[in-house]
Design an enzyme around this catalytic site. Structure first.
Site, mmCIF file in Angstrom:
data_model
loop_
_atom_site.group_PDB
_atom_site.id
_atom_site.type_symbol
_atom_site.label_atom_id
_atom_site.label_comp_id
_atom_site.label_asym_id
_atom_site.label_seq_id
_atom_site.Cartn_x
_atom_site.Cartn_y
_atom_site.Cartn_z
ATOM 1 N N ARG A 1 -13.049 0.345 1.368
ATOM 2 C CA ARG A 1 -12.015 1.365 1.570
ATOM 3 C C ARG A 1 -11.946 2.248 0.335
ATOM 4 N NH1 ARG A 1 -7.354 -1.547 5.089
ATOM 5 N NH2 ARG A 1 -7.374 0.123 6.616
ATOM 6 N N GLN B 1 -13.963 7.042 3.273
ATOM 7 C CA GLN B 1 -12.743 7.252 4.062
ATOM 8 C C GLN B 1 -13.040 7.671 5.505
ATOM 9 O OE1 GLN B 1 -10.101 9.815 1.884
ATOM 10 N NE2 GLN B 1 -8.708 8.116 1.560
ATOM 11 N N ASP C 1 -13.577 4.741 7.909
ATOM 12 C CA ASP C 1 -12.570 3.680 7.899
ATOM 13 C C ASP C 1 -12.010 3.428 9.304
ATOM 14 O OD1 ASP C 1 -10.570 1.913 7.393
ATOM 15 O OD2 ASP C 1 -9.519 3.141 5.915
ATOM 16 N N SER D 1 -8.512 1.696 9.691
ATOM 17 C CA SER D 1 -7.347 2.580 9.642
ATOM 18 C C SER D 1 -7.180 3.341 10.953
ATOM 19 C CB SER D 1 -7.482 3.582 8.483
ATOM 20 O OG SER D 1 -7.272 2.923 7.260
HETATM 21 P P1 NAD Z 1 -3.028 -4.667 6.000
HETATM 22 O O1 NAD Z 1 -3.210 -4.477 7.460
HETATM 23 O O2 NAD Z 1 -3.934 -5.597 5.277
HETATM 24 O O3 NAD Z 1 -1.507 -5.154 5.750
HETATM 25 C C1 NAD Z 1 -0.416 -4.440 6.274
HETATM 26 C C2 NAD Z 1 0.702 -4.343 5.254
HETATM 27 O O4 NAD Z 1 1.327 -5.624 5.080
HETATM 28 C C3 NAD Z 1 0.268 -3.891 3.856
HETATM 29 O O5 NAD Z 1 0.963 -2.718 3.515
HETATM 30 C C4 NAD Z 1 0.660 -5.058 2.965
HETATM 31 O O6 NAD Z 1 1.089 -4.649 1.684
HETATM 32 C C5 NAD Z 1 1.775 -5.682 3.745
HETATM 33 N N1 NAD Z 1 2.088 -7.084 3.386
HETATM 34 C C6 NAD Z 1 1.252 -8.108 3.104
HETATM 35 N N2 NAD Z 1 1.943 -9.234 2.812
HETATM 36 C C7 NAD Z 1 3.253 -8.930 2.942
HETATM 37 C C8 NAD Z 1 4.457 -9.664 2.774
HETATM 38 N N3 NAD Z 1 4.466 -10.966 2.425
HETATM 39 N N4 NAD Z 1 5.635 -9.018 2.974
HETATM 40 C C9 NAD Z 1 5.647 -7.690 3.324
HETATM 41 N N5 NAD Z 1 4.538 -6.958 3.485
HETATM 42 C C10 NAD Z 1 3.351 -7.565 3.304
HETATM 43 O O7 NAD Z 1 -3.034 -3.286 5.228
HETATM 44 P P2 NAD Z 1 -3.610 -1.845 5.601
HETATM 45 O O8 NAD Z 1 -2.687 -1.173 6.495
HETATM 46 O O9 NAD Z 1 -4.999 -2.023 6.088
HETATM 47 O O10 NAD Z 1 -3.610 -1.090 4.192
HETATM 48 C C11 NAD Z 1 -3.154 -1.704 3.010
HETATM 49 C C12 NAD Z 1 -3.523 -0.904 1.769
HETATM 50 O O11 NAD Z 1 -4.806 -0.303 1.818
HETATM 51 C C13 NAD Z 1 -2.582 0.242 1.534
HETATM 52 O O12 NAD Z 1 -2.385 0.333 0.143
HETATM 53 C C14 NAD Z 1 -3.324 1.444 1.988
HETATM 54 O O13 NAD Z 1 -2.891 2.628 1.379
HETATM 55 C C15 NAD Z 1 -4.710 1.061 1.533
HETATM 56 N N6 NAD Z 1 -5.713 1.812 2.291
HETATM 57 C C16 NAD Z 1 -6.637 2.530 1.591
HETATM 58 C C17 NAD Z 1 -7.596 3.273 2.276
HETATM 59 C C18 NAD Z 1 -8.646 4.075 1.561
HETATM 60 O O14 NAD Z 1 -8.567 4.271 0.398
HETATM 61 N N7 NAD Z 1 -9.655 4.526 2.275
HETATM 62 C C19 NAD Z 1 -7.613 3.266 3.649
HETATM 63 C C20 NAD Z 1 -6.644 2.506 4.336
HETATM 64 C C21 NAD Z 1 -5.722 1.774 3.627
#
Ligand code: NAD
Length: 385
Positions: A122, A127, A130, A133
């Protein structure tokens, strides 16, 4: 390079890996594309749409597989299909390499390269590839609509001649990609929304969508890794978050849970007492169901009702919005595929490219991604897994 698109065989799967608008671009770039007859029908794309985009369409699945340099899938092919691919061919799809690593063994045996969309780094450069996402965006949107159709209430504030209807109260647990889309969708429908996440950085995004961010003192511990992902919390820190969630869930009409930690079982965010403390008629949509679920009552893939609280635990919401899910997924796949096209349009697996190597589960009969390699390594003698 010959890119083949099979019809997805998994029950309930309605997406197709490459949609006609993307096929048109791949053909224009010099690749040849073959689709299995009916591959796009459930997503709203006819065989004629694929033909018009420049693809060939075949009824002969075995020939399609045998002729593929690259097989573009949504879900990984069955072992019998992998056996029909030629040595040196490649597959792209959601192959569940960390959850079901044994599913990669047929690829190792057949000498077929496996690229998994779950493993695409990621990074900023990747991007456009992805797919996690893209699919999480759809799941977050559809979760709210699913709940809306089950709830005994409406979402918006209404002032009518018959009196005032207050807005629905929505709590979103986990404000990553899916959670933010759930917040945005619930806000558009007029609900009051609160959200909780262990990552402080999520607070700004939550507030920018017009929702309230619930803060809890986790004792100054580190809650995210260098990549921005949540880390597994200590039992004490998890409990503090859980107590906050239970308090706010008791007043909510809808709770959407999305909390996940990559490569781990989903954390328990609503225990039995928290669910029992919710209002009858309230709905929970647990988007963490594929990794075990965020509630004590989640039954992955099932819906159940506990003391009047409905708990929905869908496993593949993206497949219920197949047209847009296929279009977005296809663009992610095509962006990745461009990294595999060598001179003269041939398939080249350049493991010096960090995105290609990161997404590569197995190549040439060997695991490539280190997490996959660790999972496929034989257990040391005497050790149990
Ligand atoms: P995910 O599906 O792994 O998790 C969903 C959410 O659950 C996350 O925000 C995580 O912080 C939260 N979480 C985990 N444990 C928890 C707890 N005990 N209590 C409350 N919340 C909890 O995550 P995701 O949606 O795939 O994305 C997570 C991170 O990745 C974010 O920072 C997002 O900005 C980043 N991201 C980056 C890119 C990129 O750079 N290309 C793309 C997508 C996501």
């Amino acid at each position: 390079m010959n890119v083949s698109i099979p019809k997805e065989m998994r029950p309930g799967e309605r997406r197709v890996a490459l949609a006609p608008d993307t096929v048109r671009k791949l053909v224009a770039s010099g690749l040849s594309v073959v689709a299995e007859a009916g591959a796009g029908l459930e997503a709203g794309f006819s065989d004629a749409d694929f033909t018009a985009a420049g693809a060939a369409v075949t009824l002969d699945r075995a020939a399609l597989l045998a002729g593929a340099d690259l097989l573009a899938c949504v879900n990984g092919p069955e072992p019998a299909d992998v056996a029909l691919l030629r040595k040196g061919a490649a597959v792209i799809g959601f192959l569940r390499p960390l959850d079901e690593p044994d599913g990669l063994r047929p690829f190792l045996e057949a000498g077929v390269t496996a690229f998994s969309m779950e493993l695409v780094p990621r990074s900023t450069r990747a991007q456009a590839m992805d797919a996690l996402s893209s699919m999480a965006t759809i799941a977050g949107y559809k979760a709210v609509l699913l709940a809306a159709s089950r709830m005994p209430k409406m979402f918006p504030l209404l002032m009518t001649a018959a009196g005032t209807v207050p807005p629905a109260k929505v709590l979103v647990v986990g404000a990553g990609v899916a959670g933010l889309m759930a917040i945005a969708t619930a806000r558009r429908l007029g609900a009051n929304v609160e959200a909780y996440d262990v990552r402080q950085a999520a607070g700004e995004e939550v507030r920018s969508l017009g929702a309230r961010f619930l803060d809890v003192d986790l004792g100054g511990i580190q809650t995210q890794d260098a990549g921005g992902y949540a880390v597994e919390l200590s039992p004490e820190a998890l409990k503090r978050g859980r107590d906050l969630v239970a308090k706010h869930a008791s007043d909510a009409d809808l709770v959407v849970t999305t909390a996940q930690v990559p490569g781990r079982k989903a954390p328990l965010m609503l225990d039995e007492a928290a669910v029992n403390g919710m209002k009858p008629g309230a709905v929970i949509v647990d988007l963490a169901a594929p990794t075990g679920g965020n509630t004590a009552y989640t039954q992955p893939g099932e819906n159940n009702v506990v003391r009047g609280v409905t708990i929905l635990a869908p496993l593949n919401l993206a497949a219920t919005v197949p047209l847009h899910a296929s279009q977005l997924y296809a663009r992610n796949v095509a962006a990745f595929l461009r990294l595999l096209v060598g001179e003269g349009g041939t398939l080249v697996v350049n493991l010096n490219d960090d995105v290609v190597a990161g997404a590569c589960a197995v190549h040439d009969g060997k695991p490539v991604n280190p997490r996959v390699a660790a999972l496929l390594a034989p257990a040391p003698s005497g050790a149990t897994r």
